[in-house]
Design a protein around this motif. Structure first.
Motif, PDB file in Angstrom:
ATOM      1  N   ASN A  97      97.582  62.097 -19.714  1.00  0.00           N
ATOM      2  CA  ASN A  97      98.062  63.296 -19.011  1.00  0.00           C
ATOM      3  C   ASN A  97      97.470  63.448 -17.612  1.00  0.00           C
ATOM      4  OD1 ASN A  97      98.046  65.327 -22.047  1.00  0.00           O
ATOM      5  ND2 ASN A  97      99.692  64.082 -21.184  1.00  0.00           N
ATOM      6  N   TRP A  98      96.819  62.425 -17.112  1.00  0.00           N
ATOM      7  CA  TRP A  98      96.026  62.534 -15.891  1.00  0.00           C
ATOM      8  C   TRP A  98      96.850  62.994 -14.681  1.00  0.00           C
ATOM      9  CZ3 TRP A  98      93.253  57.938 -13.002  1.00  0.00           C
ATOM     10  CH2 TRP A  98      92.408  58.467 -12.026  1.00  0.00           C
ATOM     11  N   TYR A  99      97.980  62.336 -14.404  1.00  0.00           N
ATOM     12  CA  TYR A  99      98.794  62.686 -13.237  1.00  0.00           C
ATOM     13  C   TYR A  99      99.264  64.136 -13.323  1.00  0.00           C
ATOM     14  CZ  TYR A  99      99.112  57.585 -12.523  1.00  0.00           C
ATOM     15  OH  TYR A  99      98.831  56.252 -12.344  1.00  0.00           O
ATOM     16  N   PHE A 100      99.751  64.515 -14.498  1.00  0.00           N
ATOM     17  CA  PHE A 100     100.294  65.862 -14.668  1.00  0.00           C
ATOM     18  C   PHE A 100      99.199  66.912 -14.525  1.00  0.00           C
ATOM     19  CE2 PHE A 100     101.335  69.468 -17.498  1.00  0.00           C
ATOM     20  CZ  PHE A 100     102.445  69.952 -16.812  1.00  0.00           C
ATOM     21  N   ASN A 105     112.285  61.298 -29.813  1.00  0.00           N
ATOM     22  CA  ASN A 105     112.127  60.419 -28.651  1.00  0.00           C
ATOM     23  C   ASN A 105     111.175  60.968 -27.586  1.00  0.00           C
ATOM     24  OD1 ASN A 105     112.740  57.901 -27.505  1.00  0.00           O
ATOM     25  ND2 ASN A 105     114.132  58.850 -26.031  1.00  0.00           N
ATOM     26  N   PHE A 106     110.391  62.017 -27.883  1.00  0.00           N
ATOM     27  CA  PHE A 106     109.359  62.485 -26.964  1.00  0.00           C
ATOM     28  C   PHE A 106     108.054  61.762 -27.264  1.00  0.00           C
ATOM     29  CE2 PHE A 106     112.046  66.397 -26.829  1.00  0.00           C
ATOM     30  CZ  PHE A 106     112.277  66.397 -25.465  1.00  0.00           C
ATOM     31  N   SER A 107     107.382  61.303 -26.230  1.00  0.00           N
ATOM     32  CA  SER A 107     106.126  60.592 -26.431  1.00  0.00           C
ATOM     33  C   SER A 107     105.027  61.562 -26.855  1.00  0.00           C
ATOM     34  CB  SER A 107     105.704  59.891 -25.141  1.00  0.00           C
ATOM     35  OG  SER A 107     105.265  60.841 -24.187  1.00  0.00           O
ATOM     36  N   PRO A 108     104.016  61.088 -27.583  1.00  0.00           N
ATOM     37  CA  PRO A 108     102.870  61.933 -27.939  1.00  0.00           C
ATOM     38  C   PRO A 108     102.184  62.510 -26.706  1.00  0.00           C
ATOM     39  CG  PRO A 108     102.870  59.955 -29.287  1.00  0.00           C
ATOM     40  CD  PRO A 108     103.949  59.772 -28.257  1.00  0.00           C
ATOM     41  N   ALA A 109     102.191  61.781 -25.594  1.00  0.00           N
ATOM     42  CA  ALA A 109     101.565  62.261 -24.364  1.00  0.00           C
ATOM     43  C   ALA A 109     102.253  63.528 -23.851  1.00  0.00           C
ATOM     44  CB  ALA A 109     101.610  61.183 -23.291  1.00  0.00           C
ATOM     45  N   PHE A 110     103.581  63.589 -23.965  1.00  0.00           N
ATOM     46  CA  PHE A 110     104.331  64.754 -23.505  1.00  0.00           C
ATOM     47  C   PHE A 110     104.089  65.951 -24.417  1.00  0.00           C
ATOM     48  CE2 PHE A 110     108.456  67.120 -22.975  1.00  0.00           C
ATOM     49  CZ  PHE A 110     108.224  67.513 -21.667  1.00  0.00           C
ATOM     50  N   THR A 111     104.085  65.715 -25.718  1.00  0.00           N
ATOM     51  CA  THR A 111     103.791  66.786 -26.674  1.00  0.00           C
ATOM     52  C   THR A 111     102.391  67.323 -26.446  1.00  0.00           C
ATOM     53  OG1 THR A 111     105.170  65.606 -28.278  1.00  0.00           O
ATOM     54  CG2 THR A 111     103.815  67.400 -29.122  1.00  0.00           C
ATOM     55  N   GLN A 112     101.451  66.419 -26.197  1.00  0.00           N
ATOM     56  CA  GLN A 112     100.066  66.813 -25.934  1.00  0.00           C
ATOM     57  C   GLN A 112      99.966  67.663 -24.667  1.00  0.00           C
ATOM     58  OE1 GLN A 112      96.627  63.913 -26.275  1.00  0.00           O
ATOM     59  NE2 GLN A 112      96.594  64.201 -24.065  1.00  0.00           N
ATOM     60  N   ALA A 113     100.698  67.287 -23.629  1.00  0.00           N
ATOM     61  CA  ALA A 113     100.678  68.043 -22.368  1.00  0.00           C
ATOM     62  C   ALA A 113     101.203  69.459 -22.586  1.00  0.00           C
ATOM     63  CB  ALA A 113     101.507  67.326 -21.305  1.00  0.00           C
ATOM     64  N   ALA A 114     102.289  69.592 -23.353  1.00  0.00           N
ATOM     65  CA  ALA A 114     102.849  70.913 -23.642  1.00  0.00           C
ATOM     66  C   ALA A 114     101.853  71.760 -24.424  1.00  0.00           C
ATOM     67  CB  ALA A 114     104.157  70.766 -24.421  1.00  0.00           C
ATOM     68  N   TRP A 168     108.610  67.903 -14.210  1.00  0.00           N
ATOM     69  CA  TRP A 168     108.203  66.568 -14.673  1.00  0.00           C
ATOM     70  C   TRP A 168     109.244  66.004 -15.630  1.00  0.00           C
ATOM     71  CZ3 TRP A 168     103.968  66.720 -11.701  1.00  0.00           C
ATOM     72  CH2 TRP A 168     103.174  65.573 -11.614  1.00  0.00           C
ATOM     73  N   PHE A 169     109.714  66.877 -16.524  1.00  0.00           N
ATOM     74  CA  PHE A 169     110.718  66.477 -17.513  1.00  0.00           C
ATOM     75  C   PHE A 169     112.036  66.133 -16.827  1.00  0.00           C
ATOM     76  CE2 PHE A 169     114.309  67.895 -20.166  1.00  0.00           C
ATOM     77  CZ  PHE A 169     114.163  67.054 -21.258  1.00  0.00           C
ATOM     78  N   GLY A 170     112.449  66.978 -15.893  1.00  0.00           N
ATOM     79  CA  GLY A 170     113.731  66.777 -15.224  1.00  0.00           C
ATOM     80  C   GLY A 170     113.798  65.490 -14.429  1.00  0.00           C
ATOM     81  N   PHE A 171     112.687  65.112 -13.783  1.00  0.00           N
ATOM     82  CA  PHE A 171     112.654  63.891 -12.975  1.00  0.00           C
ATOM     83  C   PHE A 171     112.055  62.709 -13.728  1.00  0.00           C
ATOM     84  CE2 PHE A 171     112.980  67.217  -9.740  1.00  0.00           C
ATOM     85  CZ  PHE A 171     113.910  66.676  -8.869  1.00  0.00           C
ATOM     86  N   ASN A 172     111.708  62.928 -14.997  1.00  0.00           N
ATOM     87  CA  ASN A 172     111.151  61.866 -15.842  1.00  0.00           C
ATOM     88  C   ASN A 172     109.976  61.166 -15.154  1.00  0.00           C
ATOM     89  OD1 ASN A 172     110.867  60.220 -18.081  1.00  0.00           O
ATOM     90  ND2 ASN A 172     112.476  58.780 -17.437  1.00  0.00           N
ATOM     91  N   LEU A 173     109.032  61.962 -14.680  1.00  0.00           N
ATOM     92  CA  LEU A 173     107.873  61.433 -13.968  1.00  0.00           C
ATOM     93  C   LEU A 173     106.807  60.955 -14.955  1.00  0.00           C
ATOM     94  CD1 LEU A 173     107.536  64.253 -11.267  1.00  0.00           C
ATOM     95  CD2 LEU A 173     108.608  62.005 -10.993  1.00  0.00           C
ATOM     96  N   PRO A 174     106.003  59.974 -14.585  1.00  0.00           N
ATOM     97  CA  PRO A 174     104.924  59.517 -15.478  1.00  0.00           C
ATOM     98  C   PRO A 174     103.844  60.592 -15.605  1.00  0.00           C
ATOM     99  CG  PRO A 174     104.772  58.441 -13.342  1.00  0.00           C
ATOM    100  CD  PRO A 174     106.066  59.191 -13.345  1.00  0.00           C
ATOM    101  N   LEU A 175     103.378  60.826 -16.830  1.00  0.00           N
ATOM    102  CA  LEU A 175     102.356  61.835 -17.086  1.00  0.00           C
ATOM    103  C   LEU A 175     100.971  61.310 -16.757  1.00  0.00           C
ATOM    104  CD1 LEU A 175     103.823  62.969 -20.490  1.00  0.00           C
ATOM    105  CD2 LEU A 175     103.629  64.451 -18.485  1.00  0.00           C
ATOM    106  N   GLY A 176     100.810  60.001 -16.803  1.00  0.00           N
ATOM    107  CA  GLY A 176      99.545  59.365 -16.528  1.00  0.00           C
ATOM    108  C   GLY A 176      99.791  57.874 -16.346  1.00  0.00           C
ATOM    109  N   PRO A 177      98.753  57.079 -16.164  1.00  0.00           N
ATOM    110  CA  PRO A 177      98.928  55.630 -16.001  1.00  0.00           C
ATOM    111  C   PRO A 177      99.626  55.012 -17.217  1.00  0.00           C
ATOM    112  CG  PRO A 177      96.693  56.290 -15.398  1.00  0.00           C
ATOM    113  CD  PRO A 177      97.335  57.483 -16.035  1.00  0.00           C
ATOM    114  N   GLY A 178     100.836  54.510 -17.008  1.00  0.00           N
ATOM    115  CA  GLY A 178     101.562  53.881 -18.113  1.00  0.00           C
ATOM    116  C   GLY A 178     102.042  54.842 -19.170  1.00  0.00           C
TER     117      GLY A 178
END
Length: 507
Positions: A210-213, A424-433, A492-502
């Motif tokens: 989640n670093w970038y976000f 189809n949501f990554s664990p990283a996205f759920t964690q960020a929310a 972030w969701f709308g533009f499908n941006l990376p939440l962190g490295p990879g």
């Protein structure tokens, strides 16, 4: 005026009711005990249920933990369930570094030197930013930043309660945001990984997902919070007339020459450490690079916990030796012991949380619920942004009755992480929310552990202050943080941006 007083009393009754309700709940340790027993009983009642695995399609069934094999598993795995509970190890290891930085006084000195002497026009934003960044130091910032914020505002002729609120908003409502990887990243990623492995046993989650976000969140929250404090909260509080006795006047202690020299030594130590780390990842054949020279999937990323631990350790040692807080090797052991002693309650919690998480996984109830839940959500057409907003709202409500982030996420992750993976949501996205929801309401929750301290600090400046005062003052910040943070997540969701490295939003 009378109507305003009545509204204030009414608000206090509501929040006092929430406080009484929260205090009536069992301790999180007992909650995990009860839930483990519930899982065991439910697994026996539902043992005849079969369902397809969401990944492979193979037939799965609910494992009866009340059967002979189930009870033997519970007894034989009890120790392993505890020692392999991810947050336990990473937190204890991290404290070997962070603890030295705290106990030597490096953390307080860095924070104080960052705020003191700040330009008047920038002081609100700096207090907010330092408060948000203060999560690097853990709970220490709750007793450092808000009082410093109040003292700085008062010294500048501004309302000290506004300064207190500014600092408290940073350390509490902005807890998950940061420009750097923090202990929160390490803690929640461990729980997320355990939950993700219910769906995919080989799935890994590293602390940087989640670093970038969270770095972008730090900037957004600082800007939004500054506007709210300067344009809404402080004007509402009015001109401060003073409520502190002359004998109780507080001043900001200037950083001494010895402390400045200590920070220089800490800086040199950190620079030397970073050079060594750089030598292991910058060259294409670096020791900590992965196959074919990869950095994302590499030993460097998987070793982030010990690397961060060493980062804080060398900084704390450099500062402590120069300021003579560390005079002999035994001093380091004493500091480690003191810093670890504050984690005893967390260790106890981890034992029972570990039993629940592993029992929930072993029973296959989590997998079953994720399959059923995702099917229900799919049929209800509730996906995408509405789904995430509903999840954030539910988590905010839970935060009023369960204060501990690790306890809350340990309860929620085994259900929601696999469920969202199925969608189809990554664990990283759920964690960020989750981290958004877990943070913003801390500043108005009566169950926030440091709320009594904040109220006591406010009483120094306004003897009529109480919980209602803090809630009313913090509410505009909490609402603005929540709206801004959710909107940022939707961008972030709308533009499908990376939440962190990879780290991506979708699987």
């Amino acid at each position: 005026m009378r109507e305003k007083e009545q509204q204030k009393k009414s608000g206090n009754r509501v929040w006092n009711g929430i406080e009484r309700f929260g205090n009536s709940l069992p301790h999180p340790v007992y909650i995990f005990m009860i839930l483990t027993v519930v899982v065991i009983i439910v697994s026996a009642l539902c043992s005849s249920i079969e369902f397809p695995h969401p990944n492979t399609g193979e037939v799965q069934h609910i494992t009866n933990l009340l059967s002979k094999d189930g009870l033997i598993w519970l007894l034989n795995s009890m120790v392993e369930n505890f020692v392999t509970f991810s947050p336990l190890g990473v937190t204890l290891v991290s404290m070997l570094g962070i603890g030295i930085a705290e106990e030597t006084g490096l953390v307080r000195t860095v924070i104080q030197s960052s705020i003191a002497g700040a330009p008047r026009a920038l002081v609100t934003g700096i207090v907010l930013l330092v408060g948000i960044m203060g999560s690097l130091a853990g709970s220490a910032t709750f007793v450092i930043i808000p009082p410093l914020g109040a003292m700085i505002f008062k010294g500048m002729g501004r309302h000290p309660i506004a300064g207190l609120a500014t600092g408290f908003a940073g350390v509490a409502a902005g807890l998950s945001a940061n420009l750097m990887i923090t202990q929160t990243d390490i803690l929640v990623s461990g729980i997320t990984e355990s939950a993700a492995q219910i769906f995919d046993p080989n799935y890994t989650v590293n602390p940087t997902v989640n670093w970038y976000f969270m770095a972008a969140s730090t900037v957004v929250l600082t800007i939004v919070g500054t506007f709210v404090v300067d344009k809404i909260i402080e004007p509402r509080l009015g001109v401060y007339t003073g409520n502190v006795d002359e004998t109780e006047e507080e001043t900001i202690t200037a950083v001494t020459e010895q402390e400045k020299a200590g920070m220089r030594w800490a800086l040199f130590a950190v620079l030397g450490f970073l050079v060594l780390v750089a030598l292991t990842i910058i060259p294409k054949n670096g020791l900590l690079r992965g196959e074919n020279g990869e950095i994302i999937n590499s030993p460097f990323m998987s070793a982030m916990v010990p690397i961060l631990t060493l980062f804080f350790l060398v900084a704390g040692l450099g500062y402590g030796i120069r300021t003579k807080k560390i005079r002999k090797s035994a001093d380091i052991i004493q500091m480690w012991t003191k810093s670890m002693s504050g984690l005893t309650g967390f260790v106890v919690l981890c034992f029972f949380a570990g039993q629940f998480v592993k029992a929930f996984s072993q029973s296959n109830l989590g997998l079953y619920l994720s399959v059923q839940g995702s099917e229900f959500l799919s049929k209800s057409k509730l996906t995408g942004a509405p789904l995430i907003i509903c999840f954030i709202g539910i988590t905010m409500l839970i935060n009023f009755v369960i204060g501990s982030a690790s306890a809350k996420w340990a309860l929620m992750a085994p259900i929601f992480v696999p469920m969202f993976m199925k969608l189809n949501f990554s664990p990283a996205f759920t964690q960020a929310a989750f981290r958004i929801a877990d943070s913003v309401t801390n500043a108005i929750s009566p169950l926030e552990p440091f709320m009594p301290f904040i109220i006591m600090t406010a009483l120094k400046y306004d003897k009529k202050s109480g919980l209602g005062t803090i809630i009313a003052t913090m509410l505009p910040l909490v609402i603005s943080f929540a709206v801004a943070w959710v909107l940022l997540l939707l961008v972030w969701f709308g533009f499908n941006l990376p939440l962190g490295p990879g780290s991506t939003i979708f699987m």
